[in-house]
Write an enzyme that holds these catalytic residues in place. Structure first.
Site, PDB file in Angstrom:
ATOM      1  N   HIS A   2       0.834  -1.197   0.000  1.00 56.19           N
ATOM      2  CA  HIS A   2       0.000   0.000   0.000  1.00 56.19           C
ATOM      3  C   HIS A   2       0.878   1.259   0.000  1.00 56.19           C
ATOM      4  O   HIS A   2       1.981   1.252  -0.530  1.00 56.19           O
ATOM      5  CB  HIS A   2      -0.955  -0.049   1.193  1.00 56.19           C
ATOM      6  CG  HIS A   2      -2.242   0.665   0.989  1.00 56.19           C
ATOM      7  ND1 HIS A   2      -3.209   0.206   0.122  1.00 56.19           N
ATOM      8  CD2 HIS A   2      -2.738   1.807   1.521  1.00 56.19           C
ATOM      9  CE1 HIS A   2      -4.244   1.022   0.133  1.00 56.19           C
ATOM     10  NE2 HIS A   2      -3.975   2.019   0.980  1.00 56.19           N
TER      11      HIS A   2
ATOM     12  N   GLU B  86      -1.617   3.433  -5.140  1.00 62.69           N
ATOM     13  CA  GLU B  86      -2.002   4.610  -5.925  1.00 62.69           C
ATOM     14  C   GLU B  86      -0.740   5.321  -6.403  1.00 62.69           C
ATOM     15  O   GLU B  86      -0.341   6.353  -5.862  1.00 62.69           O
ATOM     16  CB  GLU B  86      -2.874   5.554  -5.090  1.00 62.69           C
ATOM     17  CG  GLU B  86      -4.236   4.976  -4.745  1.00 62.69           C
ATOM     18  CD  GLU B  86      -5.089   5.908  -3.888  1.00 62.69           C
ATOM     19  OE1 GLU B  86      -4.528   6.827  -3.258  1.00 62.69           O
ATOM     20  OE2 GLU B  86      -6.324   5.713  -3.853  1.00 62.69           O
TER      21      GLU B  86
ATOM     22  N   GLU C  12     -10.680   0.425  -4.588  1.00 64.15           N
ATOM     23  CA  GLU C  12     -11.298   1.239  -3.539  1.00 64.15           C
ATOM     24  C   GLU C  12     -12.406   2.073  -4.161  1.00 64.15           C
ATOM     25  O   GLU C  12     -12.234   2.618  -5.252  1.00 64.15           O
ATOM     26  CB  GLU C  12     -10.293   2.204  -2.896  1.00 64.15           C
ATOM     27  CG  GLU C  12      -9.149   1.566  -2.136  1.00 64.15           C
ATOM     28  CD  GLU C  12      -8.189   2.613  -1.587  1.00 64.15           C
ATOM     29  OE1 GLU C  12      -8.558   3.820  -1.535  1.00 64.15           O
ATOM     30  OE2 GLU C  12      -7.064   2.241  -1.216  1.00 64.15           O
TER      31      GLU C  12
END
Length: 440
Positions: free
Chosen positions: A157, A215, A352
């Site tokens: 992450h 991301e 997400e």
């Protein structure tokens, strides 16, 4: 997400509806792949690795994807900042248990995304060695999900931004172009981290899927404010990191040679995924890749402020969204991605998605019922049009069961009490999933 603010919101906010099973549209297409099945009732997946079923190429990423929706995020948990096992409750207050995952399962979710940090858990930074105690805890949580027959998406992450920020910029405060030596150094670390992760889970079956990043170059203050087209500029670097991830996992062999892998779109953004500078990695396993993007659109409704109403049936003169206003927008945008990726055999993960459920009692001219209806409509649209476009929606959930006024919260499940917290979101997911029909 657009920022890390909502992921950390529960640090400030720490501390019903009976769970209903989701009906799955197109039931005849939701059969489990038969390439590998095993009884996990008496032993954990970790204990049965020596004779684990083999992942074969008789099923594709698309075959797996159709069994994964709807999905749920174990958010603000194993990706939280800090050191050691205590970081699991750094951003939220509940230690993950088998009972929590059982509740997720009985609530109708088919997959769990486990956002996870690894770099901040290195026991030896020089050799890039992940702390063994940390690996064992992650495996324990993965096993909770596998025990329930759930699919698992395990990623690296934000993880202090070591790659998704500092792999694309020399600075975390403003964009500064990186050079070849830094890119190569990051690739070296990335490969070492993913080689260790892949080896630890080498014998897990197809229910476990790896995702290389989260991301990449999404940070607004660093990239969007300083680059006119970040996707065009930085996708060539992302392409190299995605390729390194795939190569590292495949090189470990065993079930990893055929495991389904997920790579991220530029900025984890579906518009970035349509940029011509972005290309998918080459892979030794045919039809073994998924593409991930995230969806928090329109932002002021989902995570910003001042826009409380969304959807064709919830229009108003005030507090109504100013763009991406209703279901037709979602359906159209998802259809474009279906054409570009799903129709070519690449399923997509909406890794997400979420919208803050707010308490508007302090806003004299706001309508709570209209806001609740808007939340339900938004979640229903994602949950229906996503699968109909070859996408697996995985709701973001931070385990902060407090609406906190107009700030709101992205919390569907109250983990401590094993209850549904946000009924409008849950109802939207339930109805959208029931209405969806997988197109392949």
């Amino acid at each position: 997400m657009k920022t890390n603010i909502l992921k950390k919101l529960s640090v400030v906010l720490l501390f019903a509806m009976s769970p209903a099973l989701f009906a799955c549209g197109d039931d005849d297409k939701k059969d489990e792949p038969t390439a590998s099945t095993t009884d996990t009732t008496s032993v954990t997946p970790s204990e049965q690795q020596s004779d684990a079923p083999k992942i074969t190429t008789t099923f594709t990423a698309m075959d797996i994807a159709k069994n994964m929706y709807p999905g749920w995020n174990l958010g603000n948990t194993l990706e939280a900042s800090g050191t050691g096992l205590n970081c699991e409750t750094e951003w939220q207050s509940t230690v993950t248990t088998q009972e929590i995952i059982d509740f997720v399962k009985t609530s109708g979710f088919k997959s769990v995304r486990i956002p996870c940090s690894w770099y901040i858990h290195l026991s030896d930074a020089n050799s890039i060695t992940i702390d063994k105690e940390w690996i064992n805890r992650v495996k324990e949580v993965v096993d909770y999900c596998i025990n329930d027959g759930l699919y698992v998406l395990l990623n690296d992450h934000y993880d202090s931004g070591w790659l998704e920020v500092l792999g694309y910029s020399n600075s975390t405060s403003t964009y500064s172009e990186v050079g070849e030596s830094l890119i190569n150094a990051k690739i070296n670390v990335l490969k070492k981290i993913w080689t260790q992760i892949a080896n630890e889970f080498k014998n897990y079956d197809e229910h476990l899927i790896f995702a290389g990043q989260n991301e990449p170059f999404q940070n607004y203050d660093v990239f969007d404010k300083n680059l006119s087209n970040k996707a065009t500029t930085l996708s060539p670097i992302l392409n190299r990191y995605n390729q390194a991830f795939v190569d590292a996992v495949r090189a470990t062999g065993g079930n990893n040679a055929n495991r389904i892998l997920t790579v991220q779109a530029p900025g984890a953004d579906m518009w970035g995924a349509q940029n011509t500078a972005f290309v998918l990695p080459t892979d030794t396993r045919e039809n073994g890749l998924m593409l991930e993007f995230h969806y928090y659109n329109p932002w002021n409704f989902a995570g910003g402020s001042g826009e409380y109403y969304w959807g064709a049936d919830n229009k108003a003169d005030k507090y109504y969204v100013t763009y991406a206003t209703d279901e037709s927008y979602v359906k159209s945008e998802f259809a474009n991605m279906k054409t570009k990726y799903a129709d070519k055999g690449i399923p997509m993960l909406i890794g997400e998605y979420g919208a803050n459920w707010r308490d508007l009692s302090g806003v004299s001219d706001a309508d709570q019922d209209k806001h609740d209806a808007s939340i339900k409509a938004w979640f229903k649209a994602i949950s229906q049009y996503g699968p109909e476009s070859g996408m697996i929606p995985m709701v973001w959930d931070i385990n902060s069961p407090n609406q906190n006024g107009t700030i709101g919260t992205m919390t569907v499940i109250d983990r401590a009490n094993l209850k549904i917290f946000c009924k409008p979101a849950f109802e939207g997911i339930t109805e959208g999933t029931a209405a969806a029909s997988w197109p392949y």
